[in-house]
Design an enzyme around this catalytic site. Sequence first.
Site, PDB file in Angstrom:
ATOM      1  N   ASP A 101       0.843  -1.190   0.000  1.00 39.18           N
ATOM      2  CA  ASP A 101       0.000   0.000   0.000  1.00 39.18           C
ATOM      3  C   ASP A 101       0.877   1.238   0.000  1.00 39.18           C
ATOM      4  O   ASP A 101       1.549   1.511   0.992  1.00 39.18           O
ATOM      5  CB  ASP A 101      -0.888  -0.008   1.247  1.00 39.18           C
ATOM      6  CG  ASP A 101      -1.885   1.137   1.227  1.00 39.18           C
ATOM      7  OD1 ASP A 101      -1.824   1.963   0.298  1.00 39.18           O
ATOM      8  OD2 ASP A 101      -2.708   1.197   2.141  1.00 39.18           O
ATOM      9  N   ASP A 134      22.497  -3.239   1.301  1.00 42.24           N
ATOM     10  CA  ASP A 134      21.279  -3.438   0.523  1.00 42.24           C
ATOM     11  C   ASP A 134      21.449  -2.831  -0.869  1.00 42.24           C
ATOM     12  O   ASP A 134      22.574  -2.706  -1.358  1.00 42.24           O
ATOM     13  CB  ASP A 134      20.093  -2.811   1.269  1.00 42.24           C
ATOM     14  CG  ASP A 134      18.798  -3.579   1.083  1.00 42.24           C
ATOM     15  OD1 ASP A 134      18.289  -3.565  -0.053  1.00 42.24           O
ATOM     16  OD2 ASP A 134      18.309  -4.163   2.052  1.00 42.24           O
ATOM     17  N   ASP A 143      13.377  12.177   5.967  1.00 50.59           N
ATOM     18  CA  ASP A 143      13.424  11.441   7.225  1.00 50.59           C
ATOM     19  C   ASP A 143      14.744  10.700   7.424  1.00 50.59           C
ATOM     20  O   ASP A 143      14.910   9.981   8.424  1.00 50.59           O
ATOM     21  CB  ASP A 143      12.266  10.437   7.307  1.00 50.59           C
ATOM     22  CG  ASP A 143      11.330  10.743   8.462  1.00 50.59           C
ATOM     23  OD1 ASP A 143      11.702  11.553   9.319  1.00 50.59           O
ATOM     24  OD2 ASP A 143      10.231  10.165   8.509  1.00 50.59           O
ATOM     25  N   HIS A 167      14.458  -0.770  -2.314  1.00 52.86           N
ATOM     26  CA  HIS A 167      14.389  -1.692  -1.187  1.00 52.86           C
ATOM     27  C   HIS A 167      15.165  -1.158   0.012  1.00 52.86           C
ATOM     28  O   HIS A 167      14.670  -1.121   1.130  1.00 52.86           O
ATOM     29  CB  HIS A 167      14.952  -3.055  -1.617  1.00 52.86           C
ATOM     30  CG  HIS A 167      14.824  -4.143  -0.595  1.00 52.86           C
ATOM     31  ND1 HIS A 167      15.850  -4.489   0.257  1.00 52.86           N
ATOM     32  CD2 HIS A 167      13.809  -4.989  -0.299  1.00 52.86           C
ATOM     33  CE1 HIS A 167      15.470  -5.490   1.039  1.00 52.86           C
ATOM     34  NE2 HIS A 167      14.233  -5.809   0.722  1.00 52.86           N
ATOM     35  N   ASN A 181      11.185  14.410  14.999  1.00 50.68           N
ATOM     36  CA  ASN A 181      11.627  15.560  14.188  1.00 50.68           C
ATOM     37  C   ASN A 181      10.470  16.234  13.453  1.00 50.68           C
ATOM     38  O   ASN A 181      10.689  17.028  12.543  1.00 50.68           O
ATOM     39  CB  ASN A 181      12.680  15.113  13.167  1.00 50.68           C
ATOM     40  CG  ASN A 181      12.135  14.123  12.142  1.00 50.68           C
ATOM     41  OD1 ASN A 181      11.108  13.484  12.367  1.00 50.68           O
ATOM     42  ND2 ASN A 181      12.822  13.997  11.019  1.00 50.68           N
ATOM     43  N   ASN A 263      10.260 -15.015   2.518  1.00 51.53           N
ATOM     44  CA  ASN A 263       8.819 -14.802   2.314  1.00 51.53           C
ATOM     45  C   ASN A 263       8.139 -15.882   1.480  1.00 51.53           C
ATOM     46  O   ASN A 263       7.288 -15.567   0.661  1.00 51.53           O
ATOM     47  CB  ASN A 263       8.585 -13.477   1.570  1.00 51.53           C
ATOM     48  CG  ASN A 263       8.990 -12.273   2.355  1.00 51.53           C
ATOM     49  OD1 ASN A 263       9.263 -12.365   3.540  1.00 51.53           O
ATOM     50  ND2 ASN A 263       9.061 -11.135   1.700  1.00 51.53           N
ATOM     51  N   TYR A 275      23.189 -18.930   8.859  1.00 53.12           N
ATOM     52  CA  TYR A 275      24.598 -19.082   9.203  1.00 53.12           C
ATOM     53  C   TYR A 275      24.783 -19.028  10.716  1.00 53.12           C
ATOM     54  O   TYR A 275      23.996 -18.404  11.442  1.00 53.12           O
ATOM     55  CB  TYR A 275      25.444 -17.978   8.558  1.00 53.12           C
ATOM     56  CG  TYR A 275      25.574 -18.094   7.064  1.00 53.12           C
ATOM     57  CD1 TYR A 275      25.931 -19.295   6.471  1.00 53.12           C
ATOM     58  CD2 TYR A 275      25.341 -16.998   6.243  1.00 53.12           C
ATOM     59  CE1 TYR A 275      26.044 -19.402   5.095  1.00 53.12           C
ATOM     60  CE2 TYR A 275      25.459 -17.091   4.874  1.00 53.12           C
ATOM     61  CZ  TYR A 275      25.813 -18.300   4.297  1.00 53.12           C
ATOM     62  OH  TYR A 275      25.926 -18.409   2.939  1.00 53.12           O
ATOM     63  N   VAL A 278      24.139 -15.853  13.222  1.00 58.21           N
ATOM     64  CA  VAL A 278      23.218 -14.873  12.640  1.00 58.21           C
ATOM     65  C   VAL A 278      21.869 -15.000  13.342  1.00 58.21           C
ATOM     66  O   VAL A 278      21.368 -16.105  13.560  1.00 58.21           O
ATOM     67  CB  VAL A 278      23.048 -15.093  11.124  1.00 58.21           C
ATOM     68  CG1 VAL A 278      21.945 -14.200  10.573  1.00 58.21           C
ATOM     69  CG2 VAL A 278      24.355 -14.805  10.409  1.00 58.21           C
ATOM     70  N   SER A 333      11.757  -8.664   5.225  1.00 52.91           N
ATOM     71  CA  SER A 333      12.722  -7.580   5.011  1.00 52.91           C
ATOM     72  C   SER A 333      12.471  -6.420   5.962  1.00 52.91           C
ATOM     73  O   SER A 333      13.377  -5.638   6.239  1.00 52.91           O
ATOM     74  CB  SER A 333      12.641  -7.050   3.577  1.00 52.91           C
ATOM     75  OG  SER A 333      13.574  -7.674   2.752  1.00 52.91           O
TER      76      SER A 333
END
Length: 576
Positions: A101, A134, A143, A167, A181, A263, A275, A278, A333
């Site tokens: 959305d 990323d 922001d 992404h 802020n 996902n 791993y 992690v 993510s």
Amino acid sequence: MLTFLLFIILFFFNPATILGQAEIPPESIIIKFKDGTVEAAKQKVFSQTQTTRTGFVSSININTATFTGDLNETVNTLNSYSEVEYAEPDYIRTLSFTPNDPQYGSQYFLKLIKADKAWDLTHGSSTVYVADVDTGISPNHPDLIGKIAKTKNYSTDEIMNDFKCPHGTAVAGVFGAATNNSVGVASVGFDTQIIAAKLQNVVTPQGCGVATSALSAAIHWVVDNGASVINLSIGGYKPSQTEQEAVDYATNKGTLVVAAAGNENTDKITYPANYTDVLSVAATDKSDGRAGFSNYGSWVDIAAPGVDILTTFYDYSMPQGKKNTYISADGTSLSSPIVAGVATLVKAKNPNLTNTQISNILCQTADKIGGTGEYWRCGRVNAYAAVLAAGGGGEPTPNPTPTSTPSATDLIVKIRFQGIDVAANSQLIILNIYQNGAQKITVTQETSSNSDGTYDVRLTNPQDTLIPGTVAIKIKGPSHLRRSVTSIIYTGPGTTIDLTQNENQILLAGDTTNDNKITIEDLSNISRYYTDFSVAVDNNDTSMKSADITKNGFITIQDLALASINWSDLAIKGDE
């Protein structure tokens, strides 16, 4: 050409569309030569294997090369050369992110994880860095202005924006957007600063991807530049030695690595989430249930909201001046950076905590919502509880005592199975504890192995049923006989009972029929599947899984040998 690619799931502006982590064929190979190998010898290897070097990543000493012919055959041939330390495909990892959305939405997840209460104890710190490794980040987003401490561009693009594969800006907004802020959204990390590494965006029909080689180099760079936490909202189904070595480098330097589980609504293991060391993250919905798209399983550590997450966004399709916007999105993510953001709050509250201690605190303080123990190990992250555990309430305490493993309310029983002495697949372990002649505790727990092949069964709040003193324990695992151990001293909550050192306490292998005895039927069961030197286990075949005694995912001669050694009579029974 790019090397082993990490495939990133791009979002679609269709709320019903959630992509899985589809396999994208690698276009390149990673080759690491042994130290001291001269250039002439390297060129000989390239020539004889019909590979062409396309790059050299000096920070991790690997070469990338394109290939002709079959990928697996080429990799196997390369690994046969004495000059090569290892060769592997340069995999594609997926982005675990699906916006649903593009309009403004509620940041319900901040209250759900009690971030607002955590902020009463700490606003994080501008000296605690979280790494966004990323597809890029928009440095001019209103922001994110003033929140990006350092950047490095590993792509061929001239700008840091994630305009090809949008992404990275969305991920960064979750843990690092400027907060309080009067602009846009708040972030979990509040005052935390961002280190951004932009990887090459590889656009394919299946989605976007980034190369393992570049990802591994970027991990080294963010660690060397002070990252306390690294967020990896990417994944794929095949492990990479290069990637694991990069994670090991981060861990050994004291950096916590957090990664999305994926996902595709499956319990299939993904990397880098699985791993060693992690912290892997699944997604929950607004009602604290597992998000329908989220991957799950005993290999997943913790969960965090991943549905309708409002965050910063760089929309390349919009006209100039309107590209920096916000979006509500789904995906692990976005769950992963929530956990990463909480980790930065914990680190800010008590800078003396190690990465392992932070990981333990996040796990031990997580809310034990429905699905805990089935879909994930620890529960759903609780920011307030984690910050409290890091150093108590109110102002930061100078020298807080960190929570350790086990926690003050846990009992850990450490178990060893015959034939398993390295990291192995998870097992469904049945454990009973008796005291004063009565059965006090029964637990059936899907448990992941430690790196040395041992297994830890964790019991929460044992003081509710046990008192300090002598206990007896019975343990049963798949493919192994039941073992009864008596005269064990339980000293109270926080105890670890180690049953791995005494040979008489190790569970014997061979009970593939799970009837607590080893018979000719067990040997026949293994022989039925052992048709070659190594046969991969079909996880949908329960009988075949039970024949995998060593829990390494294959039926081998070792499985048959272990059962044969223990079958010395018509039927060998386990303890009652």
